[in-house]
Scaffold this active site. Structure first.
Site, PDB file in Angstrom:
ATOM      1  CB  THR A 111      -0.917  -0.076   1.189  1.00 31.01           C
ATOM      2  OG1 THR A 111      -2.173  -1.213   0.865  1.00 31.01           O
ATOM      3  CG2 THR A 111      -1.228   1.064   1.755  1.00 31.01           C
ATOM      4  NE  ARG A 161     -11.053  -4.406   3.337  1.00 30.63           N
ATOM      5  CZ  ARG A 161      -9.658  -3.713   3.880  1.00 30.63           C
ATOM      6  NH1 ARG A 161      -9.270  -3.306   2.777  1.00 30.63           N
ATOM      7  NH2 ARG A 161      -9.912  -3.312   4.630  1.00 30.63           N
ATOM      8  CB  VAL A 162     -14.904   0.437   1.336  1.00 31.64           C
ATOM      9  CG1 VAL A 162     -13.833   1.400   1.088  1.00 31.64           C
ATOM     10  CG2 VAL A 162     -15.392   0.238  -0.142  1.00 31.64           C
ATOM     11  N   GLY A 163     -11.294  -0.148   1.972  1.00 30.53           N
ATOM     12  CA  GLY A 163     -10.753   0.082   3.569  1.00 30.53           C
ATOM     13  C   GLY A 163     -10.180   1.582   3.935  1.00 30.53           C
ATOM     14  CG  ASP A 164      -7.246   1.698   6.242  1.00 29.17           C
ATOM     15  OD1 ASP A 164      -6.934   1.428   5.355  1.00 29.17           O
ATOM     16  OD2 ASP A 164      -6.088   2.230   6.286  1.00 29.17           O
ATOM     17  CB  THR A 195       0.184   1.215   4.580  1.00 29.90           C
ATOM     18  OG1 THR A 195      -0.283  -0.043   4.921  1.00 29.90           O
ATOM     19  CG2 THR A 195       1.198   1.045   6.168  1.00 29.90           C
ATOM     20  N   GLY A 196      -1.912  -0.542   7.009  1.00 25.84           N
ATOM     21  CA  GLY A 196      -1.865  -1.513   7.811  1.00 25.84           C
ATOM     22  C   GLY A 196      -2.852  -2.099   8.042  1.00 25.84           C
ATOM     23  N   GLY A 223      -6.438  -2.487   8.136  1.00 25.20           N
ATOM     24  CA  GLY A 223      -7.669  -1.268   7.609  1.00 25.20           C
ATOM     25  C   GLY A 223      -9.146  -1.410   7.830  1.00 25.20           C
TER      26      GLY A 223
END
Ligand code: ASP
Length: 296
Positions: free
Chosen positions: A166, A194-197, A217-218, A220
């Protein structure tokens, strides 16, 4: 007298960099250096922090090694669904989620900010991206053999999903303005949709002239639950703590307590910079007046 220009980037956080092959190290290092030089040149020419973070992130999206743009992690269906966001210190923001066609999702996020009245669009339609003048590609362009192999391993549970790749950038320009940008293919084997942070302003990315520009990053889901980027900024804004203490407090409360890991880069308008992670390792680097330093 503003402290800039300055640029920080990251290329993801994960288990332990010693688990990577030596040649992979070198390739990551080269990719980070190229992105720092590209973004740094933009700052040197006197362009904005927003221009610089977009340029640096584009370079990483175009590099198939990183989990963003071409070479993004794949969903459990084997497709790439990418998230990206940008934000400027004056409070403007734009993002895309589950983007499937725009070659550089970070540019689509910027276009949402600059050409619409919205903040977040899901997989912008090609009529829109054509209007914005953004190159698109077939969904195959983003899928690499390496990511297909990785997906197989993860789905067969022979491997934990490594999260390197990322990408993100924060910059301070010569006028003292800050901006951030983050871009990702998300987590390996994630569900379709799916939507991440990364796409959610305040979770993975946040920028404000009264606190800092932040890109993370990480894992999410934990960054979303803890609204991590905004929480760091809010501590600086309301409690007058410095960047390092703000980040440690937020990580302790929002990530450690959820047993989640990740990494963050941050830059304040007065030029204080931080690269931090609670994961075993993180890929990152900075550009400062032509001087480039990478960490892998
Ligand atoms: N934070 C990203 C996501 O959850 C993944 C990562 O940074 O590795 O989508």
């Amino acid at each position: 007298m503003p402290a800039g220009p300055l640029l920080l980037i990251h290329g993801g956080a994960g288990p332990r960099s010693s688990e990577l092959m030596l040649d992979a190290f070198e390739n990551y290092q080269d990719g980070l250096t190229q992105a720092l030089e590209a973004g740094g040149a933009v700052l040197q020419e006197g362009q904005s922090a927003l221009d610089a973070v977009c340029r640096a992130v584009m370079a990483l999206e175009d590099n198939p090694l990183f989990n963003a743009g071409r070479g993004a992690s794949l969903t459990e269906d084997g497709t790439a669904e990418m998230d990206a966001a940008v934000m400027t210190g004056d409070g403007r923001a734009g993002a895309v989620a589950a983007s499937r066609h725009v070659r550089n999702p970070v540019l689509a996020a910027r276009a949402v900010m600059e050409h619409t009245q919205h903040v977040l669009l899901i997989d912008p339609a090609t009529e829109l991206t054509d209007q914005w003048g953004l190159p698109t590609d077939s969904t195959d362009y983003f899928v690499t053999e390496h990511r297909q192999r990785q997906l197989k391993e993860v789905l067969a549970q022979r491997e934990n999903a490594p999260r390197y790749g990322t990408v993100g950038a924060v910059a301070l320009d010569k006028h003292g303005n800050v901006a951030c940008a983050t871009s990702t293919g998300g987590m390996v084997g994630q569900k379709l949709g799916r939507v991440g942070d990364t796409a959610l302003i305040g979770a993975g990315s946040f920028a404000s002239q009264d606190s800092a520009a932040i890109s993370s990053t990480g894992e999410g889901e934990a960054f979303i639950q803890g609204v991590v980027a905004h929480d760091i900024a809010a501590r600086i804004r309301y409690s007058s703590v410095d960047l390092q203490n703000a980040l440690e407090a937020t990580y302790g409360r929002e990530l450690d307590q959820r047993s989640a890991t990740g990494g963050t880069i941050a830059l304040t308008p007065d030029g204080r910079a931080l690269i931090a992670h609670n994961s075993k390792a993180m890929f990152a680097g900075y550009w400062d007046d032509g001087l480039v330093q990478t960490f892998v």
